[in-house]
Each structure stands twice: as structure tokens, then as C-alpha cells.
Scaffold this active site. Structure first.
Site, short mmCIF file in Angstrom:
data_model
loop_
_atom_site.label_atom_id
_atom_site.label_comp_id
_atom_site.label_asym_id
_atom_site.label_seq_id
_atom_site.Cartn_x
_atom_site.Cartn_y
_atom_site.Cartn_z
N CYS A 1 0.75 -1.21 0.04
CA CYS A 1 -0.25 0.00 -0.01
C CYS A 1 1.01 1.27 0.27
CB CYS A 1 -0.77 0.05 1.35
SG CYS A 1 -2.30 1.18 1.03
N HIS B 1 -3.84 -4.99 0.34
CA HIS B 1 -3.11 -5.53 1.51
C HIS B 1 -3.29 -7.04 1.41
CE1 HIS B 1 -2.89 -1.72 3.61
NE2 HIS B 1 -3.98 -1.39 2.95
N GLU C 1 -1.76 -8.99 3.73
CA GLU C 1 -2.05 -9.57 5.00
C GLU C 1 -3.71 -9.75 5.65
OE1 GLU C 1 -1.04 -6.61 4.14
OE2 GLU C 1 -1.67 -5.20 5.50
#
Lengths: 250, 209
Positions: B87, B190, B192
Site C-alpha cells: 500500500c 493488503h 495480509e
């Protein structure tokens, strides 16, 4: 293409998911961590959890529950309920929330929205708005609908956007808990007056309700009972929406 | 056997908890060690660096400056060492950022970070969207063509060289969702937060690159 998000919502007391209408007849639906894990694995696009009884004693256990959930899921987690100041927001983000939802504290002190979004970024500040019709007007209500504020709904939605909210979680107290469908009329009014994402909340009881929710231009559709009661699996909802031409993550 | 050292930069720009946990799970029982970078560091002592970021470009740059991370990070990147920016951690690879105020970036991948052009779009671009691979990339990306990842951002990489774009995503317009130059990767989404595909991408980056 951006997908419409299906978001199960967990109403939590300490570490238990509960269901109850206006805090009466509260029933335990399950363990919050187990349920969060299950939803993450079964295709939820995001998870929302609310501390619905944020007393001082319950809060510590709730925060621990947030930490445990953040460890076992890898989808975004929005946490709200009982958020009254900047330090509450920081605590929840530190516990592993990706977004924090502010409701009545924002009504009492709108500056909190700006301060929070400047400190942590708009993307993690969700303003939850509870709306209700009152004397032919749509008003913002707090305390589960028991207190009608002076704020008009649309003006407030625009204001929270201008103060830096990254998203609006819009619940209609006129339809919440009744399972007769989202409040399409109220949602459309909100989505056509703001340019930030809106999550529709309150009233889902059938598959078609999800589709009607999508038609309001809400990009997130939140539901609790239909998932907790196992009436629908998340996959079932997504397959249905997909068959209606709604972009979803399958 | 010498362990490979992975650095995770905490630029105080959002929570590093989930990425930290993802990396730990991946390297468990493997010859890697994870170090959190919070201040000036010796750029030669890391084999890989991951920088996750949320929030504003200007904020992340100013945090990294305060923490004295910019100078070693620039050297590390100019050396073409292995990097994954997430990001805003990707965005600051550019020359300039135009969020809130004009901010000079690290200048590793030429281009600017500007807001989505289409005024009718719902902003931020928030939710799951599809990554379309433009080029082969056996290291991290090949298995993710047409897969969905979780995005949340209002600014995108513009004026970037085509050769630096590995994948694009559609939201009102095409924008780069994975960039790559040498051993330096950046993802706008993202990983994650992107369930199994996201975790596999991080795994690929750590184990294959």
C-alpha cells in the site's frame, strides 16, 4: 471490478456472541473467536464486531477477544461499540482492529472524527449512523434508537464525510432486527449524498434482501441473525448474488 | 546454515500486527529470522525488507524521516535489494506523492501518486478487487492472475513506465496493483488482509525471491 462485500456482524459481550432485542432476552449464540474464525474461513469479506455492553469490567475481556480474533483471521476487522475517545480508538487498533467504528461519541463530539482520521488515517475510521424516521423526517438516533438527536440524517452523513470518515455503517432502526429487509429508501438517500463507501445494516432476513441492499449502491452488506442461526451460509448468499449479476468474491 | 534476515519496517503508519504474524507463521521452522526495524539500520544486514503502510504518503515519509530510516532504506533499494512495499509502502517508491501536500518520495520507481481521476467513484476504493497480470513473474505473482485481493486506498500510481507494472486492477480506470523493478516489489492491496491468496503471495515473496 470491485466486489460487493458480505460482512457478518458479531454483537459481543465479553467473549460471547449474543443476540437480543434492545438488550432484552439476550441469548448466547456462540464463542466470538470460534465464530470469527468460521466466518473468515467460509468466505466473509470482512468482519464486524461490536461491544454491546461496554462496561468497564467487560471491556478488558472484550479487548482480549479482539486480540484473539485478529490473530486467527486474515480479512479486515472492524470493531465498534463503547468507543468514546481517541484513546479507545488507539487501544482497539493496537489490539488488531483494522477499522474502528464510532457512533454516539461522534454525535456528542463531531471533532473526534477529524482528530481520529488525522491521527490514524480516514481508511480506518468508520462512522456508524443509526437512523430513524421521526415526524416525517429522517433523524440520527443514539442509545439503540431510544434517543432522537437534533441531527438530520442526510446532513449528518455529509458532515461525517467532510470530517474525514472513511466509511459509513448505516443502520436503520426502523428495520433493524425485524428481518423484513434493509431500509432501501433510507440507504439510497444516504448513498446518493455521500461519496464514501456505505455499509447497509439492519433487517436482512432473506436472500433477496441482500440483492435489494446491493441495489441501494451500498458496497457492503452487513447481516447477523441469518448467518448466526445458520439460515444461510456466506457462500449461499454470494452464489445467489452472483446469479443475479452482482460482483462478489467467490 | 546462516539464517536469512527479514526486516519488517514499523513506520508507525497503521498496524503491523497482521503482517508480523503472517511472516512469523511462514518462517516457522525455516532458516529465516525476523527483525522489526524502528530506527536507523545497517542496510547490508538484511536479505529482505517489507514495509507495510496505511494512511497518508506524507505521514509515512515524515515518520520514516523522524525514525532515521529513509537514508539506509534508499541505499538498500538503490542496491536493488529484495523489497516488498505494501500500500503506502509501495507508493513511496515513486518520485512524488500528492496526498494532502506534495511530498518527495524515495524515487526508486519513476511516477507520481495521485488521486483517482473519476469524480463519480466511491472513494476510498475499499474492498476486494481483481488483479490482472500483465507479465510473467515466477517469483510472486504468477498464480494470482484474476484473483481478488483487499484494497483500501484513494491514491494510485500514475505516470509509471509500462515496464514497471506487473499487474493492474480496474476501478473507474486501470491502475497498477503490482509494480516491480528488479528485486523491488510493490503491491497496492493488503496481502495480509487478503485471506489465502494474500498469505500465499507473502509466502512466495519470502521463500522464492
Amino acid at each position: 471490478m470491485l466486489k460487493t462485500r458480505i460482512i457478518p456482524c458479531l454483537d459481543v459481550i465479553k467473549n460471547k456472541v449474543v443476540k437480543g432485542v434492545n438488550f432484552k432476552n439476550i441469548r448466547v449464540m456462540g464463542n466470538a473467536v470460534e465464530m470469527a474464525k468460521y466466518y473468515s474461513l467460509s468466505g466473509a469479506d470482512e468482519l464486524c464486531m461490536l461491544d454491546i455492553n461496554a462496561s468497564y469490567q467487560n471491556r478488558k475481556t472484550f479487548i482480549k477477544t479482539v486480540e484473539s480474533i485478529a490473530k486467527v483471521i486474515n480479512i479486515p476487522l472492524t470493531v465498534g461499540g463503547g468507543v468514546s475517545d481517541l484513546s479507545d480508538i488507539t487501544d482497539l487498533l493496537n489490539a488488531g482492529a483494522d477499522k474502528v467504528s464510532i457512533n454516539s461519541a461522534a454525535v456528542r463530539n463531531p471533532k473526534l472524527i477529524r482528530q481520529a482520521s488525522l491521527r490514524h488515517g480516514s481508511q480506518c475510521i468508520v462512522v456508524a449512523i443509526d437512523g430513524k424516521r421521526h415526524k416525517d423526517k429522517m433523524k440520527v438516533v443514539i442509545k439503540g434508537g431510544r434517543e432522537i438527536t437534533k441531527n438530520e440524517l442526510i446532513a449528518w452523513a455529509k458532515k461525517v464525510q467532510s470530517l474525514g470518515a472513511g466509511e459509513i455503517l448505516m443502520t436503520s432502526m426502523d428495520t433493524d432486527g425485524v428481518q423484513n429487509g434493509f431500509d432501501s429508501n433510507m440507504l439510497k438517500k444516504v448513498t446518493s449524498n455521500v461519496s464514501i463507501p456505505v455499509i447497509a445494516s439492519g433487517g436482512v432476513g432473506s436472500l433477496e434482501h441482500f440483492y435489494l441492499g446491493h441495489l441501494t449502491k451500498s458496497t457492503g452488506l452487513l447481516a447477523a441473525s441469518v448467518f448466526h442461526s445458520r439460515k444461510y451460509k456466506i457462500k449461499t448468499v454470494k452464489k445467489y448474488l452472483s446469479s443475479k449479476g452482482v460482483p462478489v468474491r467467490l | 546454515m546462516k539464517k536469512k534476515v527479514i526486516g519488517l519496517i514499523d513506520g508507525q503508519s497503521g498496524n503491523i500486527g497482521s503482517i508480523n504474524k503472517a511472516i512469523k507463521d511462514i518462517i516457522k521452522g525455516r532458516p529465516y529470522q525476523l527483525k522489526i526495524i524502528k530506527s536507523h539500520f545497517n542496510y547490508k544486514s538484511f536479505d529482505k525488507i517489507i514495509l507495510p503502510g496505511q494512511g497518508a504518503y506524507a505521514t509515512l515519509m515524515s515518520n520514516l524521516k523522524k525514525l532515521k530510516i529513509i537514508q539506509p532504506l534508499k541505499k538498500y533499494l538503490e542496491n536493488n535489494s529484495s523489497y516488498l512495499g505494501i500500500c503506502v509502502g509501495m507508493q513511496i517508491l515513486s518520485d512524488w506523492g500528492y496526498e494532502e501536500k506534495t511530498t518527495r518520495g524515495l524515487g526508486i520507481i519513476s511516477g507520481d501518486i495521485k488521486k483517482f481521476i473519476n469524480k463519480k467513484l466511491i472513494i476510498p476504493h475499499m474492498g476486494w478487487n481483481t488483479v490482472n497480470l500483465k507479465k510473467d513473474d515466477t517469483i510472486i505473482a504468477n498464480s494470482f492472475d484474476k484473483k481478488d485481493f483487499y484494497f483500501v486506498h484513494s491514491y494510485i500510481f500514475q505516470n509509471i513506465k509500462k515496464s514497471d507494472v506487473l499487474a493492474f486492477t480496474l476501478y473507474g480506470q486501470k491502475f497498477p496493483s503490482i509494480v516491480k523493478k528488479g528485486n523491488i516489489y510493490g503491491v497496492q492491496f493488503h496481502p495480509e488482509k487478503s485471506h489465502k491468496h494474500g498469505l500465499n503471495l507473502i509466502k512466495n515473496y519470502i521463500l522464492k525471491s
